[in-house]
Design a protein around this motif. Sequence first.
Motif, PDB file in Angstrom:
ATOM      1  N   GLU A   1     -27.157 -17.513  59.601  1.00 28.67           N
ATOM      2  CA  GLU A   1     -27.156 -18.693  58.745  1.00 28.67           C
ATOM      3  C   GLU A   1     -26.121 -18.550  57.627  1.00 28.67           C
ATOM      4  N   LEU A   2     -26.093 -17.379  56.990  1.00 27.11           N
ATOM      5  CA  LEU A   2     -25.120 -17.145  55.918  1.00 27.11           C
ATOM      6  C   LEU A   2     -23.691 -17.151  56.457  1.00 27.11           C
ATOM      7  N   LEU A   3     -23.474 -16.530  57.606  1.00 25.36           N
ATOM      8  CA  LEU A   3     -22.131 -16.501  58.190  1.00 25.36           C
ATOM      9  C   LEU A   3     -21.661 -17.909  58.549  1.00 25.36           C
ATOM     10  N   GLU A   4     -22.565 -18.745  59.014  1.00 23.40           N
ATOM     11  CA  GLU A   4     -22.214 -20.132  59.325  1.00 23.40           C
ATOM     12  C   GLU A   4     -21.814 -20.881  58.055  1.00 23.40           C
ATOM     13  N   GLN A   5     -22.546 -20.643  56.965  1.00 26.41           N
ATOM     14  CA  GLN A   5     -22.219 -21.294  55.699  1.00 26.41           C
ATOM     15  C   GLN A   5     -20.881 -20.799  55.149  1.00 26.41           C
ATOM     16  N   VAL A   6     -20.632 -19.489  55.255  1.00 27.60           N
ATOM     17  CA  VAL A   6     -19.354 -18.939  54.788  1.00 27.60           C
ATOM     18  C   VAL A   6     -18.212 -19.498  55.640  1.00 27.60           C
ATOM     19  N   ALA A   7     -18.418 -19.626  56.950  1.00 28.92           N
ATOM     20  CA  ALA A   7     -17.389 -20.193  57.822  1.00 28.92           C
ATOM     21  C   ALA A   7     -17.067 -21.633  57.407  1.00 28.92           C
ATOM     22  N   THR A   8     -18.078 -22.400  57.084  1.00 26.12           N
ATOM     23  CA  THR A   8     -17.855 -23.785  56.650  1.00 26.12           C
ATOM     24  C   THR A   8     -17.132 -23.824  55.313  1.00 26.12           C
ATOM     25  N   LEU A   9     -17.507 -22.924  54.392  1.00 25.69           N
ATOM     26  CA  LEU A   9     -16.819 -22.861  53.096  1.00 25.69           C
ATOM     27  C   LEU A   9     -15.348 -22.516  53.269  1.00 25.69           C
ATOM     28  N   THR A  10     -15.050 -21.551  54.146  1.00 29.13           N
ATOM     29  CA  THR A  10     -13.648 -21.179  54.347  1.00 29.13           C
ATOM     30  C   THR A  10     -12.867 -22.320  54.993  1.00 29.13           C
ATOM     31  N   ALA A  11     -13.514 -23.062  55.884  1.00 30.19           N
ATOM     32  CA  ALA A  11     -12.851 -24.216  56.492  1.00 30.19           C
ATOM     33  C   ALA A  11     -12.563 -25.286  55.440  1.00 30.19           C
ATOM     34  N   LEU A  12     -13.508 -25.527  54.542  1.00 28.72           N
ATOM     35  CA  LEU A  12     -13.295 -26.509  53.476  1.00 28.72           C
ATOM     36  C   LEU A  12     -12.247 -26.027  52.476  1.00 28.72           C
ATOM     37  N   ALA A  13     -12.151 -24.715  52.274  1.00 28.86           N
ATOM     38  CA  ALA A  13     -11.126 -24.174  51.381  1.00 28.86           C
ATOM     39  C   ALA A  13      -9.734 -24.411  51.956  1.00 28.86           C
ATOM     40  N   ASN A  14      -9.615 -24.459  53.286  1.00 31.25           N
ATOM     41  CA  ASN A  14      -8.331 -24.725  53.934  1.00 31.25           C
ATOM     42  C   ASN A  14      -7.956 -26.196  53.915  1.00 31.25           C
ATOM     43  N   ALA A  15      -8.925 -27.061  53.734  1.00 23.60           N
ATOM     44  CA  ALA A  15      -8.655 -28.498  53.757  1.00 23.60           C
ATOM     45  C   ALA A  15      -7.828 -28.904  52.540  1.00 23.60           C
ATOM     46  N   LYS A  16      -7.105 -29.993  52.692  1.00 19.46           N
ATOM     47  CA  LYS A  16      -6.352 -30.536  51.567  1.00 19.46           C
ATOM     48  C   LYS A  16      -7.339 -30.991  50.503  1.00 19.46           C
ATOM     49  N   PRO A  17      -6.976 -30.880  49.216  1.00 18.78           N
ATOM     50  CA  PRO A  17      -7.921 -31.249  48.151  1.00 18.78           C
ATOM     51  C   PRO A  17      -8.494 -32.652  48.284  1.00 18.78           C
ATOM     52  N   GLU A  18      -7.703 -33.613  48.761  1.00 17.77           N
ATOM     53  CA  GLU A  18      -8.215 -34.981  48.883  1.00 17.77           C
ATOM     54  C   GLU A  18      -9.160 -35.147  50.063  1.00 17.77           C
ATOM     55  N   GLU A  19      -9.158 -34.180  51.002  1.00 14.10           N
ATOM     56  CA  GLU A  19     -10.045 -34.248  52.162  1.00 14.10           C
ATOM     57  C   GLU A  19     -11.364 -33.495  51.946  1.00 14.10           C
ATOM     58  N   ARG A  20     -11.473 -32.780  50.845  1.00  8.09           N
ATOM     59  CA  ARG A  20     -12.686 -32.009  50.576  1.00  8.09           C
ATOM     60  C   ARG A  20     -13.809 -32.916  50.107  1.00  8.09           C
ATOM     61  N   LYS A  21     -15.026 -32.481  50.388  1.00 14.94           N
ATOM     62  CA  LYS A  21     -16.203 -33.236  49.978  1.00 14.94           C
ATOM     63  C   LYS A  21     -16.941 -32.415  48.922  1.00 14.94           C
ATOM     64  N   PRO A  22     -16.769 -32.759  47.635  1.00 19.93           N
ATOM     65  CA  PRO A  22     -17.333 -31.945  46.551  1.00 19.93           C
ATOM     66  C   PRO A  22     -18.839 -31.754  46.635  1.00 19.93           C
ATOM     67  N   GLY A  23     -19.571 -32.778  47.042  1.00 13.67           N
ATOM     68  CA  GLY A  23     -21.027 -32.657  47.144  1.00 13.67           C
ATOM     69  C   GLY A  23     -21.433 -31.628  48.186  1.00 13.67           C
ATOM     70  N   VAL A  24     -20.756 -31.644  49.321  1.00 15.20           N
ATOM     71  CA  VAL A  24     -21.036 -30.690  50.391  1.00 15.20           C
ATOM     72  C   VAL A  24     -20.671 -29.281  49.937  1.00 15.20           C
ATOM     73  N   ILE A  25     -19.526 -29.155  49.262  1.00  8.50           N
ATOM     74  CA  ILE A  25     -19.065 -27.842  48.801  1.00  8.50           C
ATOM     75  C   ILE A  25     -20.061 -27.262  47.794  1.00  8.50           C
ATOM     76  N   LYS A  26     -20.493 -28.074  46.837  1.00 10.96           N
ATOM     77  CA  LYS A  26     -21.444 -27.571  45.837  1.00 10.96           C
ATOM     78  C   LYS A  26     -22.757 -27.160  46.487  1.00 10.96           C
ATOM     79  N   ALA A  27     -23.215 -27.925  47.464  1.00  6.43           N
ATOM     80  CA  ALA A  27     -24.451 -27.571  48.165  1.00  6.43           C
ATOM     81  C   ALA A  27     -24.274 -26.265  48.940  1.00  6.43           C
ATOM     82  N   LEU A  28     -23.134 -26.097  49.591  1.00  2.00           N
ATOM     83  CA  LEU A  28     -22.866 -24.864  50.334  1.00  2.00           C
ATOM     84  C   LEU A  28     -22.762 -23.662  49.404  1.00  2.00           C
TER      85      LEU A  28
END
Length: 162
Positions: free
Chosen positions: A104-131
Amino acid sequence: MTFTQHAAMINYAAAEMDAVIGFGPPSPRIAIPRPPVPPINYNNQTVSVTGGTVGAINFGNVKEIQVNLQALTQNGAADIVEPLGKLTDAILNAQDADEATKNELLEQVATLTALANAKPEERKPGVIKALVGAVKSGSEAISSAAGAWGAVEPLLKGHFGF
């Protein structure tokens, strides 16, 4: 790292001289190499009990994290790559967590790293804060991952801008 800093300064000085002179061919530049991605050390283990396998780490998430860390290095966010790699290692090697918690933690870290690679305008702040909150609480429950999370959390918040 020192070479990279010196090469960048030499390139800057050459650009400044070219701007002042204003004619002729541009001065040569030094190619600055990308920093290497730290390896994530894992082994393919399964937990077995009489009667079958009880749990196993999903190494697809680990591979996804490694690919995302490589992309972060290439995109210029190398400052968060090493701490994220250490967090992944700490989760993988945690003795005080079951396989489901690790996955579960590895899945969350994988999603965080994917969002870190996204362009700033494509990021979803609510999802990032929850993660970030979910990884924080999950990491704090694992003693060996708590220290690694403490090192990476401020860097991630700075990277995401909150």
